[in-house]
Design an enzyme around this catalytic site. Structure first.
Site, PDB file in Angstrom:
ATOM      1  N   PHE A 241      13.580   6.170 -27.842  1.00 19.48           N
ATOM      2  CA  PHE A 241      14.309   7.281 -27.228  1.00 19.48           C
ATOM      3  C   PHE A 241      13.362   8.002 -26.270  1.00 19.48           C
ATOM      4  O   PHE A 241      12.479   8.740 -26.710  1.00 19.48           O
ATOM      5  CB  PHE A 241      14.815   8.229 -28.314  1.00 19.48           C
ATOM      6  CG  PHE A 241      15.398   7.507 -29.496  1.00 19.48           C
ATOM      7  CD1 PHE A 241      16.379   6.550 -29.327  1.00 19.48           C
ATOM      8  CD2 PHE A 241      14.939   7.759 -30.779  1.00 19.48           C
ATOM      9  CE1 PHE A 241      16.913   5.859 -30.417  1.00 19.48           C
ATOM     10  CE2 PHE A 241      15.467   7.091 -31.882  1.00 19.48           C
ATOM     11  CZ  PHE A 241      16.446   6.138 -31.695  1.00 19.48           C
ATOM     12  N   ASP A 243      11.558  10.409 -24.389  1.00 21.29           N
ATOM     13  CA  ASP A 243      11.494  11.874 -24.442  1.00 21.29           C
ATOM     14  C   ASP A 243      10.147  12.375 -23.940  1.00 21.29           C
ATOM     15  O   ASP A 243       9.553  11.795 -23.035  1.00 21.29           O
ATOM     16  CB  ASP A 243      11.775  12.339 -25.880  1.00 21.29           C
ATOM     17  CG  ASP A 243      10.619  12.024 -26.836  1.00 21.29           C
ATOM     18  OD1 ASP A 243       9.773  11.170 -26.496  1.00 21.29           O
ATOM     19  OD2 ASP A 243      10.547  12.633 -27.918  1.00 21.29           O
ATOM     20  N   ASP A 317      10.057   4.163 -33.086  1.00 24.18           N
ATOM     21  CA  ASP A 317      10.228   5.527 -32.566  1.00 24.18           C
ATOM     22  C   ASP A 317      10.220   6.542 -33.709  1.00 24.18           C
ATOM     23  O   ASP A 317       9.552   7.580 -33.623  1.00 24.18           O
ATOM     24  CB  ASP A 317      11.523   5.625 -31.763  1.00 24.18           C
ATOM     25  CG  ASP A 317      11.672   6.977 -31.058  1.00 24.18           C
ATOM     26  OD1 ASP A 317      11.842   8.000 -31.752  1.00 24.18           O
ATOM     27  OD2 ASP A 317      11.608   7.004 -29.818  1.00 24.18           O
TER      28      ASP A 317
END
Length: 344
Positions: A241, A243, A317
């Site tokens: 993800f 970020d 992750d």
């Protein structure tokens, strides 16, 4: 010549590869990839590298068995963006049951606090029509610093609630249209809910990161796994993800490298706009970097005579994000990029 905007965007994994092959300021470092894969290889039997890491990462979520758990996940993931403070000294804080939280955890704490107060915050009938003032109350901070982007959070939450009401009135009924396929779930979310369309243009191609859509699917999987119902296929189709924290951890671990120019820009605290070339490169190269780490990890398992390895990008992750939080002091010298947007 057809416009590239008409093409469907590349999916996150393909986007990551496309960006990493053309990147000017962010580079995947082979030696570091190997090092991280070896680190994960030594941990491969630990609880840290299983879906049960989900409960650890989400201590404030309702019990996975409760009916509210899945709607809670939807509410949180729909507003899961942009928690970094304007000034390091001015953090939004939320205290829940004696613990004070910052960052993403303020949102989790606030939603769970609202449930305790009898506010039906996980009911789409309620949150599709919540007023800005009611949401401000739910997300209230302990101090003078409010959670950023209240108006945007209100818009995406009510919009998401309306979509759920159109599709059976719960996150479960909505997502069930995609069957058990994680990839199809991401496609469904992105198609039906505008705030999840985390896309950009890079070197003339439409690309995507779908950070919140993928987290929503991963959290759905995490809840079902915790219930012993996890029969979701195609989880390998999801990427990490993209970020702020994970890229920082990857740079710290030597698996990603920033150019000197980018380092200087970030050290000055310069904001990068959503869709800025450098911002796209940080996110895309992070995705591709984790894909390569995963490949390398699977190779190590095979070379060690092990069976196939079910550690996917999501589990990596789920490991790297808390790792970054735990080691934030050692990583303080590596700047985090800052972009104000609803996508992450």
């Amino acid at each position: 010549m057809h416009s590239s905007l008409m093409e469907a965007p590349l999916f996150p994994r393909e986007s990551g590869q496309f960006i990493a092959e053309r990147s000017q300021d962010v580079f995947v470092e082979d030696e570091g990839v190997q090092k991280v894969a070896e680190m994960l290889f030594t941990l491969r039997h630990s609880d840290d590298l299983t879906a049960s890491g989900w409960k650890k990462a989400n201590p404030l979520a309702p019990a996975p068995t409760s009916d509210q758990a899945l709607n809670w996940v939807f509410v949180v993931d729909t507003m899961n963006f942009s928690f970094w403070p304007e000034k390091e000294t001015q953090q939004c804080e939320v205290t829940y049951k004696g613990t004070t939280y910052t960052g993403y955890m303020t949102l989790c704490a606030a939603i769970t606090r609202a449930m305790d107060e009898g506010i039906p915050i996980t009911d789409p009938k309620y949150f599709s029509q919540i007023s800005v003032d009611e949401l401000a109350h739910v997300l209230r901070s302990d101090n003078e610093t409010p959670m950023p982007m209240l108006q945007e959070r209100h818009k995406v939450l009510t919009e998401g609630g309306c979509v759920l009401l159109e599709h059976g009135g719960s996150f479960r009924s909505f997502i069930s249209q995609a069957g058990n396929d994680a990839q199809k779930m991401v496609e469904l979310i992105v198609k039906k809910i505008p705030s999840y369309r985390d896309e950009a243009t890079y070197e003339g191609r439409r690309i995507s990161f779908y950070k919140r859509a993928q987290i929503l699917v991963a959290d759905f999987w995490g809840v079902l796994e915790a219930r012993g119902e996890g029969n979701i296929t195609n989880m390998d189709g999801l990427t990490m993800f993209a970020d702020y924290r994970v890229p920082q951890a990857l740079v710290y671990l030597g698996a990603l490298r920033y150019s000197d120019a980018l380092m200087q820009t970030l050290r000055k605290g310069e904001l990068l706009c959503s869709g800025d070339r450098r911002e796209v490169e940080i996110r895309g190269c992070s995705i591709w970097c984790v894909e390569l780490i995963r490949e390398r990890l699977h190779k190590l398992v095979q070379e060690g005579g092990g069976q196939s390895c079910d550690i996917n990008a999501v589990i990596i992750d789920f490991y790297l994000w808390p790792y970054a939080k735990q080691h934030h002091k050692e990583m303080a010298h590596i700047p985090i990029h800052h972009t104000r947007c609803i996508y992450y």
